[in-house]
Motif scaffolding. Structure first.
Motif, PDB file in Angstrom:
ATOM      1  N   GLY A  65       0.653  -1.193   0.217  1.00  0.00           N
ATOM      2  CA  GLY A  65      -0.037  -0.090  -0.112  1.00  0.00           C
ATOM      3  C   GLY A  65       0.768   1.389  -0.032  1.00  0.00           C
ATOM      4  N   LYS A  66       1.748   1.284   1.013  1.00  0.00           N
ATOM      5  CA  LYS A  66       2.735   2.250   0.887  1.00  0.00           C
ATOM      6  C   LYS A  66       3.448   2.610  -0.549  1.00  0.00           C
ATOM      7  CE  LYS A  66       4.051   1.743   6.014  1.00  0.00           C
ATOM      8  NZ  LYS A  66       4.878   1.330   6.773  1.00  0.00           N
ATOM      9  N   ALA A  67       3.792   1.552  -1.152  1.00  0.00           N
ATOM     10  CA  ALA A  67       4.686   1.590  -2.324  1.00  0.00           C
ATOM     11  C   ALA A  67       3.768   2.239  -3.201  1.00  0.00           C
ATOM     12  CB  ALA A  67       5.200   0.224  -2.584  1.00  0.00           C
ATOM     13  N   ILE A  68       2.469   1.816  -3.584  1.00  0.00           N
ATOM     14  CA  ILE A  68       1.746   2.039  -4.487  1.00  0.00           C
ATOM     15  C   ILE A  68       1.295   3.515  -4.376  1.00  0.00           C
ATOM     16  CG2 ILE A  68      -0.853   1.897  -5.336  1.00  0.00           C
ATOM     17  CD1 ILE A  68      -0.359  -0.988  -4.961  1.00  0.00           C
ATOM     18  N   GLU A  69       1.066   4.182  -2.874  1.00  0.00           N
ATOM     19  CA  GLU A  69       0.819   5.311  -2.731  1.00  0.00           C
ATOM     20  C   GLU A  69       1.824   6.307  -3.356  1.00  0.00           C
ATOM     21  OE1 GLU A  69      -2.189   5.044   0.920  1.00  0.00           O
ATOM     22  OE2 GLU A  69      -0.171   5.557   1.308  1.00  0.00           O
ATOM     23  N   GLY A  70       3.340   5.890  -3.239  1.00  0.00           N
ATOM     24  CA  GLY A  70       4.266   6.634  -3.370  1.00  0.00           C
ATOM     25  C   GLY A  70       4.805   6.727  -5.003  1.00  0.00           C
ATOM     26  N   LEU A  71       4.077   5.979  -5.776  1.00  0.00           N
ATOM     27  CA  LEU A  71       4.325   5.730  -7.015  1.00  0.00           C
ATOM     28  C   LEU A  71       3.964   7.019  -7.979  1.00  0.00           C
ATOM     29  CD1 LEU A  71       3.134   2.182  -7.891  1.00  0.00           C
ATOM     30  CD2 LEU A  71       5.672   2.999  -7.766  1.00  0.00           C
ATOM     31  N   SER A  72       4.937   7.339  -8.943  1.00  0.00           N
ATOM     32  CA  SER A  72       4.281   8.450  -9.616  1.00  0.00           C
ATOM     33  C   SER A  72       3.446   7.818 -10.885  1.00  0.00           C
ATOM     34  CB  SER A  72       5.658   9.101 -10.434  1.00  0.00           C
ATOM     35  OG  SER A  72       6.239   8.069 -11.205  1.00  0.00           O
ATOM     36  N   ASP A  73       2.986   8.699 -11.539  1.00  0.00           N
ATOM     37  CA  ASP A  73       1.696   8.333 -12.806  1.00  0.00           C
ATOM     38  C   ASP A  73       2.738   7.471 -13.554  1.00  0.00           C
ATOM     39  OD1 ASP A  73      -0.039   9.775 -11.545  1.00  0.00           O
ATOM     40  OD2 ASP A  73       0.045  11.593 -12.957  1.00  0.00           O
ATOM     41  N   ALA A  74       4.110   7.900 -13.914  1.00  0.00           N
ATOM     42  CA  ALA A  74       4.826   7.076 -14.981  1.00  0.00           C
ATOM     43  C   ALA A  74       4.940   5.724 -14.348  1.00  0.00           C
ATOM     44  CB  ALA A  74       6.176   7.820 -15.292  1.00  0.00           C
ATOM     45  N   GLU A  75       5.284   5.565 -13.126  1.00  0.00           N
ATOM     46  CA  GLU A  75       5.581   4.282 -12.383  1.00  0.00           C
ATOM     47  C   GLU A  75       4.324   3.765 -12.298  1.00  0.00           C
ATOM     48  OE1 GLU A  75       9.285   5.497  -9.428  1.00  0.00           O
ATOM     49  OE2 GLU A  75       7.282   5.829  -8.852  1.00  0.00           O
ATOM     50  N   ARG A  76       3.457   4.139 -12.164  1.00  0.00           N
ATOM     51  CA  ARG A  76       2.084   3.406 -12.285  1.00  0.00           C
ATOM     52  C   ARG A  76       1.600   2.678 -13.558  1.00  0.00           C
ATOM     53  NH1 ARG A  76       0.053   7.265  -8.530  1.00  0.00           N
ATOM     54  NH2 ARG A  76      -1.099   8.402 -10.424  1.00  0.00           N
ATOM     55  N   LYS A  77       2.153   3.418 -14.554  1.00  0.00           N
ATOM     56  CA  LYS A  77       1.595   3.009 -15.881  1.00  0.00           C
ATOM     57  C   LYS A  77       2.675   1.877 -16.136  1.00  0.00           C
ATOM     58  CE  LYS A  77      -0.155   7.003 -18.103  1.00  0.00           C
ATOM     59  NZ  LYS A  77       0.123   8.322 -18.924  1.00  0.00           N
ATOM     60  N   ARG A  78       3.874   1.874 -15.634  1.00  0.00           N
ATOM     61  CA  ARG A  78       4.752   0.900 -16.005  1.00  0.00           C
ATOM     62  C   ARG A  78       4.222  -0.229 -14.991  1.00  0.00           C
ATOM     63  NH1 ARG A  78       8.668   4.855 -15.938  1.00  0.00           N
ATOM     64  NH2 ARG A  78       9.330   4.758 -13.662  1.00  0.00           N
ATOM     65  N   LEU A  79       3.833  -0.153 -13.793  1.00  0.00           N
ATOM     66  CA  LEU A  79       3.604  -1.274 -12.958  1.00  0.00           C
ATOM     67  C   LEU A  79       2.255  -1.944 -13.564  1.00  0.00           C
ATOM     68  CD1 LEU A  79       3.719  -2.901 -10.274  1.00  0.00           C
ATOM     69  CD2 LEU A  79       2.031  -1.034  -9.303  1.00  0.00           C
ATOM     70  N   ALA A  80       1.298  -1.034 -14.248  1.00  0.00           N
ATOM     71  CA  ALA A  80       0.407  -1.439 -14.810  1.00  0.00           C
ATOM     72  C   ALA A  80       0.716  -2.230 -15.967  1.00  0.00           C
ATOM     73  CB  ALA A  80      -0.648  -0.452 -15.351  1.00  0.00           C
ATOM     74  N   GLU A  81       1.740  -2.053 -16.742  1.00  0.00           N
ATOM     75  CA  GLU A  81       2.007  -2.887 -17.736  1.00  0.00           C
ATOM     76  C   GLU A  81       2.746  -4.259 -17.236  1.00  0.00           C
ATOM     77  OE1 GLU A  81       1.704  -2.298 -21.082  1.00  0.00           O
ATOM     78  OE2 GLU A  81       0.461  -0.628 -20.340  1.00  0.00           O
ATOM     79  N   ARG A  82       3.476  -4.002 -16.433  1.00  0.00           N
ATOM     80  CA  ARG A  82       3.930  -5.314 -15.991  1.00  0.00           C
ATOM     81  C   ARG A  82       3.006  -6.376 -15.223  1.00  0.00           C
ATOM     82  NH1 ARG A  82       8.226  -1.912 -13.980  1.00  0.00           N
ATOM     83  NH2 ARG A  82       7.291  -1.782 -11.830  1.00  0.00           N
ATOM     84  N   LEU A  83       1.900  -5.566 -14.870  1.00  0.00           N
ATOM     85  CA  LEU A  83       0.797  -6.428 -14.273  1.00  0.00           C
ATOM     86  C   LEU A  83       0.252  -7.210 -15.418  1.00  0.00           C
ATOM     87  CD1 LEU A  83      -0.593  -4.408 -11.470  1.00  0.00           C
ATOM     88  CD2 LEU A  83       0.517  -6.529 -11.270  1.00  0.00           C
TER      89      LEU A  83
END
Lengths: 338, 599
Positions: free
Chosen positions: B379-397
């Motif tokens: 939870g903490k990690a996701i809250e600290g993600l930038s938009d770009a990182e979130r998108k990359r995370l979404a891609e990885r998922l």
């Protein structure tokens, strides 16, 4: 009416007092004997005087008879005395025409005052000749009943039964005596006076101080005396307790008596008590009167048992026990006298 | 003045004198009755003083009244008749029975009767000699004031102390407790989901008995009775705890265990089930759910299903139900754990070192603590993600989901990853994702069977503690009055007791509920010492509940492998697995087993 009865009572007392005074002029002492004899006369009963020879029994009776204005006769009872010698008999007599008829020859019983001297020296058969006369004041001779003159008063004397030549009186006869009076030895003073009076000049015989009517009046008066129911019940309890077979009778009675006093005893107690009341100037009977007459009335009516005779228990002792044992009020009564 | 006829005048005169006599006798009886009543009152007062019954001490007036009434009634029944009075007057007036004679004349008016009445009236007119009347006062009537005074004195005396009590029989003393460990847990057992309807009834009965015991303990009851009832409660709760797989379900349990033994990853869980410890079984299955990969999880689910079927076939419906429940929970919890792990892997370097360690440990141990820690770190990690990182995370998922799909594992896990990816692309979805992660990181709720097992275990444990407390010799919960209190001050004692009792319950029993005083006590008894004694005989001849005498016959095939209630009842620790440790050769035991096959 009450005043009339009161005056009659007073008159009776005077009469008796006069009689006692007159008798006292002849008989020394023996006041109790005289008084008890007068009780019987007033109550209309007969008296049996018992005492050793020479104590003045005959003199007393003769004196009383002389003081009363009544016919008097005397029978000297002996072993060969026959009943007809007492009552009389029919004898064959011839009249002037030569016819022979039976005629009644009345015996000495046809009198008003009869002295049966030494009655226990006659045989029981002869003694019994007096039964009808004493109970019914009548005499049946040869099947015919003859009324005796009223008042009829038998004064019998007897020697103690232990003396030789005596016959015990039948119980039925004894029961017909109202009182049995014991004549005791005079005291020294009385004896002295007797000696002085009888060894000098012969004294004059007493006058007749009481008429027949007065005697009858006394007897009528006696019957009119009232008695309360509690006293009558007391008499009934007293007589009932003298029966040795009755529950609750004293131990002495059960041991010393064979028979107790009967109905005549109860009647005699009341009559004698009434006579005492008259002599006391009362129109009623008290418990004290009953107690006073109980010995002379009951002593000859109770038949002792062998054990009683062996132990020498006198009937007077039994009467004393009865008087102490029987309460004035029934034991089952609720009331408790303080 | 009218002159009355003689008899009437006599009757009036006699009646007047009789009334006087009867009045005096009545007074005599009255005083006698009062004196008797006073003596009775004194006796009552003494008896009351001796026995401590206050009512007897103050019954004096009643005794007096009763004595007077009885005496007057007796006097009325035995009152003097007119004849008795007349005889009495004749005696006292020395009138030679003239009064009683006149009384008996009735209506006679002849001359003698008139003279008798006249004489009687003369006698009646006389005064009784002084002191010769019926006695009103007697010497013993002096007891009236004496007894009254003594009664008052005795009534005012303080009651004596009761004689020292004989040594009480062990356990016969009365105790009173507002609270006792285990009773509240036992009272709440009826709320549990039962194995079946019969167990529901039994649990309800246990709760009711616990409620009754609590009430009786609050009022006060012999220690031994309380111990016996508490032991019975504990035994019954223990029996309910061991109900799963016991008795006729034993074969089913054994069959299920045999099936579970084929799956090595389920070893610990199998042992826990073999021990019929459903709490541990729950925990082991949670560990497995966190730890197992999808393939292993599927195999475990299959094994569980086979075991449940075997148990159901052999009549162990409770065991089958527990296994079915665990199978469902394994699936749900396992998928959640896998989603957490995949998310952790997808985050890569964005995950904190703690998160990485938790991810690693979760894969190794499957511990619920690591799962929770991982969820929080994610939870903490996701809250600290930038938009770009979130998108990359979404891609990885997305790639992970497709990988799973390629591997033929695009079941629930693949869908979860797809949902995670979609959530990451919107702020609202991101918030939902954080909430979901928090939910996933929460410790698991126990299963129905586990919850029941847990509650029953708690109750047994607490009841055991309660038993221990009852056995404490210092427990004397019926304090007597101290010197400052007087007998009869009940209100003050009741209030004091209530205040003190509040001390124990004033604090919040929940964690963090504040401090609580521990000065609770029983309200003092209104006496300086115990004056009543109860029979100390409790079930004479019967052993205390909870005690084991001798051995009970077991069923064929049953061995004492665990402590607690069963066909063999309570087994001592040294008796557990005694047959396995015996020197009898295994072959011989099996041979004997063939002669005595299980029915």
């Amino acid at each position: 009416m009450g005043e009339d009865f009161e005056s009659r009572l007073a008159q009776a007392q005077q009469t008796v007092a006069r009689l006692i005074e007159t008798i006292g002029q002849v008989v020394v002492g023996q006041s109790a004997v005289v008084e008890q004899t007068l009780w019987a006369m007033i109550a209309g009963g007969h008296v049996l005087l018992e005492g050793a020879p020479g104590l003045g029994k005959t003199l007393l009776v003769k004196t009383i008879a002389r003081c009363l204005d009544l016919e008097f006769s005397r029978i000297q009872f002996t072993p060969d005395l026959m009943p007809s010698d007492v009552t009389g008999t029919n004898i064959l007599v011839g009249d002037e025409a030569g016819r022979r008829t039976f005629s009644l020859h009345k015996g000495p019983v046809f009198t008003q005052v009869l002295l049966a001297d030494e009655i226990n020296r006659a045989t029981p058969k002869t003694q019994s000749a007096l039964l009808e006369a004493m109970q019914e004041a009548a005499c049946t001779i040869a099947g015919k009943r003859h009324e005796l003159p009223r008042p009829f008063f038998v004064l019998a004397t007897e020697n103690p039964i232990e003396m030789e030549g005596t016959y015990p009186l039948p119980e039925a006869q004894l029961d017909r005596f109202l009182l049995k009076v014991l004549v005791t030895c005079p005291s020294e003073d009385e004896l002295t006076q007797i000696i002085v009076r009888t060894t000098g000049h012969e004294g004059a015989m007493p006058d007749r101080v009481v008429s027949r009517d007065e005697v009858v009046a006394l007897q009528v008066l006696c019957r009119e005396v009232a008695i309360a129911e509690p006293i009558v019940r007391y008499v009934a309890r007293l007589v009932g307790a003298s029966d040795p077979s009755a529950p609750g009778s004293p131990e002495l009675v059960r041991r010393a008596l064979r028979y107790g006093a009967g109905v005549r005893g109860a009647q005699s107690l009341v009559l004698a008590a009434k006579a005492v009341a008259v002599l006391s100037g009362r129109a009623h009977v008290s418990f004290a009167d009953i107690a006073r007459v109980s010995k002379p009335v009951l002593r000859h009516r109770m038949i002792r048992s062998f054990e009683g005779e062996a132990d020498g228990i006198a009937t007077d002792q039994v009467v004393e026990v009865l008087l102490a044992h029987v309460p004035l009020r029934p034991a089952a009564g609720d009331a408790v006298m303080p | 003045m009218k002159v009355l006829p003689g008899t009437r005048a006599f009757a009036e005169l006699f009646s007047r004198r009789a009334r006087g006599v009867r009045t005096r006798t009545s007074l005599d009886a009255l005083f006698g009755g009062l004196a008797s009543g006073a003596l009775a009152a004194l006796a009552c007062a003494l008896l009351g003083w001796r026995t401590g019954l206050s009512a007897l001490r103050y019954g004096g007036p009643a005794c007096l009244a009763l004595g007077a009434l009885v005496a007057l009634a007796r006097h009325h029944r035995r009152r003097w008749s007119d004849t008795d009075v007349a005889l009495f007057l004749d005696e006292k007036l020395d009138s030679a029975e003239v009064i009683v004679t006149a009384l008996g004349l009735g209506d006679r008016t002849d001359a003698p009767a008139n003279l008798v009445v006249k004489s009687a009236m003369t006698a009646l007119a006389r005064e009784l000699p002084k002191g010769s009347g019926p006695r009103v006062f007697r010497v013993w009537h002096a007891l009236l004031p004496v007894a009254c005074a003594a009664t008052v004195w005795v009534a005012r005396l303080e009651l004596p102390l009761a004689p020292p009590l004989p040594a009480a029989l062990p356990g016969a003393e009365v105790i009173a407790l507002e609270t006792l460990e285990g009773l509240d847990q036992a009272r709440a057992l009826w709320k549990l989901a039962p194995l079946d309807a019969a167990q529901g009834e039994r649990l309800r009965s246990i709760s009711q008995r616990a409620e009754r015991l609590k009430v009786q303990l609050a009022k006060g009851m012999p220690r031994r009775e309380a111990q016996a009832e508490l032991s019975r409660l504990r035994d019954d709760v223990t029996a309910e705890r061991q109900r799963l797989g016991a008795g006729h379900e034993r074969r089913g349990l054994e069959a299920a265990l045999a099936k579970l033994a084929n799956a090595p990853p389920l070893g610990s869980a199998t042992r826990a089930l073999g021990d019929r410890d459903l709490t541990e079984f729950d925990e082991e299955m949670e560990t497995l759910a966190n730890r197992l990969e999808a393939d292993d999880r599927e195999r475990a689910k299959k094994t569980l299903a086979e075991a449940a079927e075997a148990a159901r076939r052999d009549g162990a419906k409770g065991v089958a139900s527990a296994l079915d429940e665990q199978k469902t929970r394994l699936s749900e919890r396992g998928e959640g754990a896998e989603a957490l792990r995949e998310l952790g892997k997808a985050l890569g370097e964005s995950l904190s070192p703690e998160g990485k360690r938790a991810l690693e440990k979760l894969g190794q141990t499957g511990s619920p603590e690591h799962r929770s820690e991982l969820g929080q770190e994610l939870g903490k990690a996701i809250e600290g993600l930038s938009d770009a990182e979130r998108k990359r995370l979404a891609e990885r998922l997305k790639e992970s989901a497709s990988d799973l799909a390629k591997k033929g594992k695009s079941g629930a896990n693949g869908k979860d990853l797809q949902a995670l990816r979609e959530d990451l692309l919107s702020p609202d979805g991101q918030r939902r994702l954080v909430e979901t992660l928090k939910e996933l990181s929460k410790p698991p709720s126990p299963s129905e069977n586990g919850a029941r097992e847990h509650a029953l275990g708690d109750a047994v444990s607490e009841l055991s503690e309660g038993e221990s407390r009852l056995q404490q010799p210092s427990l004397v919960p019926l304090p007597m009055l101290d010197g400052s209190q007087k007998p009869g001050d009940l209100a003050a004692q009741k209030n004091a007791g209530r205040d003190r009792a509040k001390g124990s319950s004033g604090g919040d029993p929940m964690p963090g509920g504040g401090s609580a005083e521990h000065g609770a006590g029983t309200a003092p008894v209104a006496a300086q010492s115990v004056r009543a004694r109860a029979s100390a005989k409790l079930n004479p001849g019967a052993p205390n509940a909870g005690s084991v005498l001798g051995r009970t016959p077991g069923r064929v095939g049953e061995t004492a492998l665990s402590g607690g209630e069963g066909g063999l009842r309570t087994a001592a620790p040294g008796e557990l697995s005694g047959a396995d440790r015996s020197e009898i050769p295994r072959e011989y035991r099996e041979q004997v087993g063939r002669y005595f096959p299980a029915r």
